[in-house]
Design an enzyme around this catalytic site. Structure first.
Site, PDB file in Angstrom:
ATOM      1  N   HIS A  24       0.811  -1.234   0.000  1.00  0.00           N
ATOM      2  CA  HIS A  24       0.000   0.000   0.000  1.00  0.00           C
ATOM      3  C   HIS A  24       0.841   1.279   0.000  1.00  0.00           C
ATOM      4  CE1 HIS A  24       0.350  -0.631   4.308  1.00  0.00           C
ATOM      5  NE2 HIS A  24      -0.579  -1.524   4.357  1.00  0.00           N
ATOM      6  N   HIS A  78      -4.672  -9.854  14.251  1.00  0.00           N
ATOM      7  CA  HIS A  78      -4.819  -8.656  13.402  1.00  0.00           C
ATOM      8  C   HIS A  78      -5.576  -9.057  12.142  1.00  0.00           C
ATOM      9  CE1 HIS A  78      -4.116  -5.040  11.260  1.00  0.00           C
ATOM     10  NE2 HIS A  78      -2.892  -5.248  10.830  1.00  0.00           N
ATOM     11  N   GLU A  80      -5.994  -7.317   9.195  1.00  0.00           N
ATOM     12  CA  GLU A  80      -5.588  -6.862   7.855  1.00  0.00           C
ATOM     13  C   GLU A  80      -5.314  -8.075   6.964  1.00  0.00           C
ATOM     14  OE1 GLU A  80      -2.556  -3.800   7.714  1.00  0.00           O
ATOM     15  OE2 GLU A  80      -3.038  -3.374   5.614  1.00  0.00           O
ATOM     16  N   ASP A  82      -3.228  -9.126   4.876  1.00  0.00           N
ATOM     17  CA  ASP A  82      -1.961  -9.859   4.753  1.00  0.00           C
ATOM     18  C   ASP A  82      -1.883 -10.977   5.793  1.00  0.00           C
ATOM     19  OD1 ASP A  82      -1.882  -7.594   6.422  1.00  0.00           O
ATOM     20  OD2 ASP A  82       0.290  -7.451   6.381  1.00  0.00           O
ATOM     21  N   HIS A 145      -1.692  -2.528  14.449  1.00  0.00           N
ATOM     22  CA  HIS A 145      -1.677  -1.473  13.469  1.00  0.00           C
ATOM     23  C   HIS A 145      -3.083  -0.959  13.169  1.00  0.00           C
ATOM     24  CE1 HIS A 145      -1.503  -1.123   8.770  1.00  0.00           C
ATOM     25  NE2 HIS A 145      -1.383   0.059   9.270  1.00  0.00           N
ATOM     26  N   ASP A 164       1.754  -7.051  13.751  1.00  0.00           N
ATOM     27  CA  ASP A 164       2.573  -6.056  13.038  1.00  0.00           C
ATOM     28  C   ASP A 164       3.638  -5.423  13.941  1.00  0.00           C
ATOM     29  OD1 ASP A 164       1.337  -6.353  10.602  1.00  0.00           O
ATOM     30  OD2 ASP A 164       0.175  -4.507  10.716  1.00  0.00           O
ATOM     31  N   TYR A 192      10.027   0.229   8.218  1.00  0.00           N
ATOM     32  CA  TYR A 192       8.693  -0.303   8.545  1.00  0.00           C
ATOM     33  C   TYR A 192       7.981   0.630   9.521  1.00  0.00           C
ATOM     34  CZ  TYR A 192       5.280  -3.840  10.070  1.00  0.00           C
ATOM     35  OH  TYR A 192       4.133  -4.526  10.365  1.00  0.00           O
ATOM     36  N   HIS A 225       5.759 -10.109  10.524  1.00  0.00           N
ATOM     37  CA  HIS A 225       6.594  -9.841   9.343  1.00  0.00           C
ATOM     38  C   HIS A 225       8.061  -9.851   9.759  1.00  0.00           C
ATOM     39  CE1 HIS A 225       3.165  -8.476   6.946  1.00  0.00           C
ATOM     40  NE2 HIS A 225       2.829  -7.644   7.902  1.00  0.00           N
TER      41      HIS A 225
HETATM   42 FE1  FEO Z   1      -1.414  -4.302   9.385  1.00  0.00          FE
HETATM   43 FE2  FEO Z   1       0.758  -6.786   8.416  1.00  0.00          FE
HETATM   44  O1  FEO Z   1      -0.883  -5.855   8.507  1.00  0.00           O
END
Ligand code: FEO
Length: 395
Positions: A24, A78, A80, A82, A145, A164, A192, A225
């Site tokens: 994004h 989370h 989101e 991903d 996040h 995240d 990041y 991540h």
């Molecule tokens: Fe806020 Fe890795 O997603």
């Protein structure tokens, strides 16, 4: 790559996305990982899933340890995509007894997947579940996040599974912080933070304080991540503390876009002046630097100097893009200045001044403008302007 044991009975079972180059708006030249973790106890728990398209990789890694059908609980730290893009496929394969998430997490899951019949179990900060020999405590971390976000803490192993939080985008084949180059590790972690979390810095300070007050021992941090922080979890926590307090050093970023190189000549002269004042300077033409790399340098810089030629009575498009992105991430407390060449109206540097004022930055003074092509005298003025920036940075 095989599943990797982090602690006895707890495994990394995530996926590597080596190909993703844009997150994004954030450039990811090294790709990323979608980390998921499997805890095998009397109850079997999967923490988070992976992006859509990566479910076979996740299920293959789980299958190295246990039949995926034996998973009892899926914790969604989370929502989101991903981390949940593959969730419907995983639920189909696993048929879990519970899907554990925060209250905001349940709402977000419903809004994403519209599945009223999933076996949701809502948890709040401080709530604990037992898996038999281990206890998992949940800590809501709103806006790290998203509103739904939470950490899961495995008490017996002092393991913080942080979605995240404390992450970075790097599809490395190594799984642990002590196995990779330390300089690159912290650069990617800073990138990041600057591009994903900077806006939420006040809330991150509160979350770090909350974790401190809970007095939980942290032996290892496993984010969703990048690498797992097993050797120096304090290193990334301390970095996040500094970044969220927006601690800055004597450094200035000169970010600009030029049309016929006049603004570039001005940028070079301003950078020379900043350097002569004894301040580190990063010269970042937007034709060469991605907005997310500029943000990484902005993170710990005391000053930002914006330059744009005037195009069609406005900013150069790449500078407009940069300002939109920077405004969203809202770095605070900067010293700032503007410059640019122009032909007739000269609007761009004035627009940059307006932006500096809207961001409540400490202005170095009125923007510096040059008509068409700078003369040697104009460039001397630019050097002087840069020196003034440098002196303000040094305070
Ligand atoms: Fe806020 Fe890795 O997603």
């Amino acid at each position: 790559m095989q599943a990797t044991e982090l602690k006895k009975g707890i495994y990394w079972v995530g996926a590597l996305d080596r190909g993703v180059r844009d997150f994004h708006g954030y450039s990811t030249p090294l790709g990323t990982t979608y980390n998921a973790y499997l805890l095998v106890d009397e109850k079997v728990v999967l923490f988070d899933t992976v992006a859509k398209g990566f479910a076979p990789e996740l299920l293959a890694r789980i299958s190295e340890i246990i039949d995926p059908g034996k998973i009892d609980y899926i914790v969604v730290n989370h929502v989101e995509l991903d981390h949940t893009g593959s969730l419907p496929e995983i639920i189909e394969a696993v048929n879990p007894e519970k899907i554990i998430c925060s209250n905001a997490g349940k709402k977000a899951l419903l809004a994403h997947f519209h599945c009223e019949d999933w076996p949701y179990e809502v948890v709040a900060t401080g709530q604990t579940i037992s898996t038999g020999t281990k206890n998992i405590k949940f800590i809501e971390t709103k806006m790290i996040h998203w509103p739904d976000s939470m950490f899961s803490y495995v008490e017996e192993d002092a393991l913080l599974i942080s979605q995240d939080g404390f992450g970075l985008h790097w599809a490395t084949d190594e799984r642990f912080d002590d196995e990779v180059d330390q300089g690159q590790l912290m650069r990617e972690a800073a990138k990041y933070y600057a591009n994903i979390l900077l806006l939420y810095s006040p809330l991150i300070q509160k979350a770090l304080q909350k974790i401190n007050q809970m007095e939980i021992k942290i032996d290892m941090i496993a984010p969703d991540h990048g690498v797992i922080w097993r050797s120096r979890p304090d290193k990334i926590v301390n970095a996040w503390d500094e970044w969220s307090r927006q601690v800055a050093v004597d450094k200035a970023v000169v970010v600009y876009d030029t049309m016929w190189r006049s603004t570039e000549l001005m940028a070079n002269a301003i950078a020379k002046g900043i350097s002569e004042a004894g301040v580190e300077v990063k010269l970042m033409p937007l034709s060469q630097y991605h907005r997310s790399d500029v943000m990484t340098e902005v993170l710990d810089s005391k000053a930002i100097v914006f330059g744009s030629a005037t195009l069609n009575n406005g900013l150069m498009p790449r500078m407009a893009d940069m300002l939109t992105y920077l405004k969203g991430l809202r770095p605070a407390g900067k010293i700032a200045a503007a410059f640019g060449s122009y032909g007739w109206g000269g609007e761009a540097p004035r627009l940059l001044d307006t932006f500096i004022s809207e961001m409540k930055y400490e202005s170095v003074g009125e923007c510096l403008r040059v008509n068409y092509v700078p003369t040697p005298e104009n460039l001397d003025t630019c050097v002087e302007f840069g020196r003034k920036v440098g002196e303000m940075v040094k305070g």
